[in-house]
Design a protein around this motif. Structure first.
Motif, PDB file in Angstrom:
ATOM      1  N   GLY A   1       0.798  -1.214   0.000  1.00  0.00           N
ATOM      2  CA  GLY A   1       0.000   0.000   0.000  1.00  0.00           C
ATOM      3  C   GLY A   1       0.834   1.270   0.000  1.00  0.00           C
ATOM      4  N   VAL A   2       2.141   1.102  -0.048  1.00  0.00           N
ATOM      5  CA  VAL A   2       3.059   2.241  -0.073  1.00  0.00           C
ATOM      6  C   VAL A   2       4.252   1.876  -0.940  1.00  0.00           C
ATOM      7  CG1 VAL A   2       4.332   1.566   2.026  1.00  0.00           C
ATOM      8  CG2 VAL A   2       4.212   3.980   1.363  1.00  0.00           C
ATOM      9  N   LEU A   3       4.794   2.878  -1.603  1.00  0.00           N
ATOM     10  CA  LEU A   3       5.915   2.648  -2.510  1.00  0.00           C
ATOM     11  C   LEU A   3       6.790   3.893  -2.506  1.00  0.00           C
ATOM     12  CD1 LEU A   3       6.950   0.655  -4.723  1.00  0.00           C
ATOM     13  CD2 LEU A   3       5.492   1.887  -6.323  1.00  0.00           C
TER      14      LEU A   3
ATOM     15  N   LEU B   1       1.109   6.339  -1.884  1.00  0.00           N
ATOM     16  CA  LEU B   1       0.361   5.748  -0.786  1.00  0.00           C
ATOM     17  C   LEU B   1      -1.091   5.542  -1.186  1.00  0.00           C
ATOM     18  CD1 LEU B   1       0.554   5.141   2.392  1.00  0.00           C
ATOM     19  CD2 LEU B   1      -0.372   7.454   2.669  1.00  0.00           C
ATOM     20  N   LYS B   2      -1.656   4.399  -0.787  1.00  0.00           N
ATOM     21  CA  LYS B   2      -3.097   4.194  -0.971  1.00  0.00           C
ATOM     22  C   LYS B   2      -3.810   5.210  -0.083  1.00  0.00           C
ATOM     23  CE  LYS B   2      -3.248  -0.698  -2.125  1.00  0.00           C
ATOM     24  NZ  LYS B   2      -3.739  -2.028  -1.732  1.00  0.00           N
ATOM     25  N   PRO B   3      -4.809   5.916  -0.612  1.00  0.00           N
ATOM     26  CA  PRO B   3      -5.482   6.954   0.178  1.00  0.00           C
ATOM     27  C   PRO B   3      -6.058   6.475   1.507  1.00  0.00           C
ATOM     28  CG  PRO B   3      -6.053   7.197  -2.119  1.00  0.00           C
ATOM     29  CD  PRO B   3      -5.273   5.905  -1.998  1.00  0.00           C
ATOM     30  N   ASP B   4      -6.540   5.233   1.560  1.00  0.00           N
ATOM     31  CA  ASP B   4      -7.128   4.756   2.812  1.00  0.00           C
ATOM     32  C   ASP B   4      -6.088   4.490   3.901  1.00  0.00           C
ATOM     33  OD1 ASP B   4      -6.385   2.639   1.091  1.00  0.00           O
ATOM     34  OD2 ASP B   4      -7.707   1.230   2.126  1.00  0.00           O
ATOM     35  N   LEU B   5      -4.796   4.529   3.560  1.00  0.00           N
ATOM     36  CA  LEU B   5      -3.738   4.350   4.559  1.00  0.00           C
ATOM     37  C   LEU B   5      -3.223   5.678   5.117  1.00  0.00           C
ATOM     38  CD1 LEU B   5      -1.642   1.479   2.900  1.00  0.00           C
ATOM     39  CD2 LEU B   5      -3.404   1.306   4.671  1.00  0.00           C
ATOM     40  N   TRP B   6      -3.683   6.803   4.544  1.00  0.00           N
ATOM     41  CA  TRP B   6      -3.247   8.115   5.016  1.00  0.00           C
ATOM     42  C   TRP B   6      -3.801   8.384   6.411  1.00  0.00           C
ATOM     43  CZ3 TRP B   6      -5.902  12.432   6.604  1.00  0.00           C
ATOM     44  CH2 TRP B   6      -5.136  13.573   6.804  1.00  0.00           C
ATOM     45  N   LYS B   7      -2.951   8.961   7.261  1.00  0.00           N
ATOM     46  CA  LYS B   7      -3.330   9.346   8.626  1.00  0.00           C
ATOM     47  C   LYS B   7      -3.006  10.823   8.823  1.00  0.00           C
ATOM     48  CE  LYS B   7      -4.035   5.035  10.144  1.00  0.00           C
ATOM     49  NZ  LYS B   7      -4.841   4.461   9.125  1.00  0.00           N
ATOM     50  N   PRO B   8      -3.793  11.554   9.624  1.00  0.00           N
ATOM     51  CA  PRO B   8      -3.544  12.987   9.827  1.00  0.00           C
ATOM     52  C   PRO B   8      -2.113  13.312  10.279  1.00  0.00           C
ATOM     53  CG  PRO B   8      -5.675  12.402  10.744  1.00  0.00           C
ATOM     54  CD  PRO B   8      -5.002  11.113  10.326  1.00  0.00           C
ATOM     55  N   GLU B   9      -1.506  12.431  11.062  1.00  0.00           N
ATOM     56  CA  GLU B   9      -0.139  12.703  11.543  1.00  0.00           C
ATOM     57  C   GLU B   9       0.892  12.664  10.410  1.00  0.00           C
ATOM     58  OE1 GLU B   9      -1.217   8.393  12.681  1.00  0.00           O
ATOM     59  OE2 GLU B   9      -2.179  10.344  12.882  1.00  0.00           O
ATOM     60  N   MET B  10       0.492  12.194   9.229  1.00  0.00           N
ATOM     61  CA  MET B  10       1.381  12.175   8.067  1.00  0.00           C
ATOM     62  C   MET B  10       1.466  13.545   7.401  1.00  0.00           C
ATOM     63  SD  MET B  10       0.155   8.652   6.330  1.00  0.00           S
ATOM     64  CE  MET B  10       1.118   7.180   6.509  1.00  0.00           C
TER      65      MET B  10
END
Length: 162
Positions: free
Chosen positions: A20-22, A35-44
């Motif tokens: 899910g990340v490259l 990054l796959k959008p569903d793996l994004w977190k606000p702390e990123m």
């Protein structure tokens, strides 16, 4: 670091689907994190851009556009990052005050990679990751001629960086 002469799409797509990340170090020496959008977190952080391979993908991330706005995107002759109101179905994501950033990648080799991934992808430019694939190919959004524009669903346009 795995060196690639050109983008080995099958290897990259398999790695992206698996994790899910490259991370790809492109020809300018900048590391791109896809990054796959569903793996994004606000702390990123919020300095991510949605990458699209086709005009029709805009509907999945943005409010419906006027024909004028779609024409601006379709006929842009330089790499452009657009700022636009997010679609209501995008609940979480790297947006500020309901506005997200996206780019339609037209460069054939990068477009083919995105096409094979077959979904909108987030990119963080210059992520400083060390474990990355490497390619001599230049990423279009790192061009000095890259523009930024705000596009509203009703056809309002504002140049942010020309």
């Amino acid at each position: 670091m795995k060196k690639l002469i050109a983008l080995d799409h099958s290897q990259l797509v398999a790695a992206f689907r698996d994790k899910g990340v490259l991370h790809i170090k492109e020809g300018n020496g900048k590391v791109l994190t896809l990054l796959k959008p569903d793996l994004w977190k606000p702390e990123m952080g919020h300095d991510w851009i949605f990458l699209l391979f086709d005009l029709f993908q805009i509907r999945s991330i943005c409010e419906p556009f006027s024909e004028v706005s779609l024409d601006i995107i379709e006929y842009a002759n330089k790499p452009t990052v657009y700022h636009s109101p997010a679609n209501r179905i995008v609940k979480d994501g790297p947006m500020i005050d309901g506005v997200l950033k996206f780019s339609l990648i037209m460069e054939p080799i990068w477009n083919k990679l995105l096409f094979q991934i077959s979904q909108p992808v987030l990119v963080k430019i210059d992520s400083k990751e060390s474990n990355a694939y490497q390619t001599p190919l230049l990423f279009p959004l790192l061009s000095p001629s890259t523009k930024e524009m705000f596009l509203g669903p009703d056809g309002d346009v504002k140049i942010i960086k020309g």
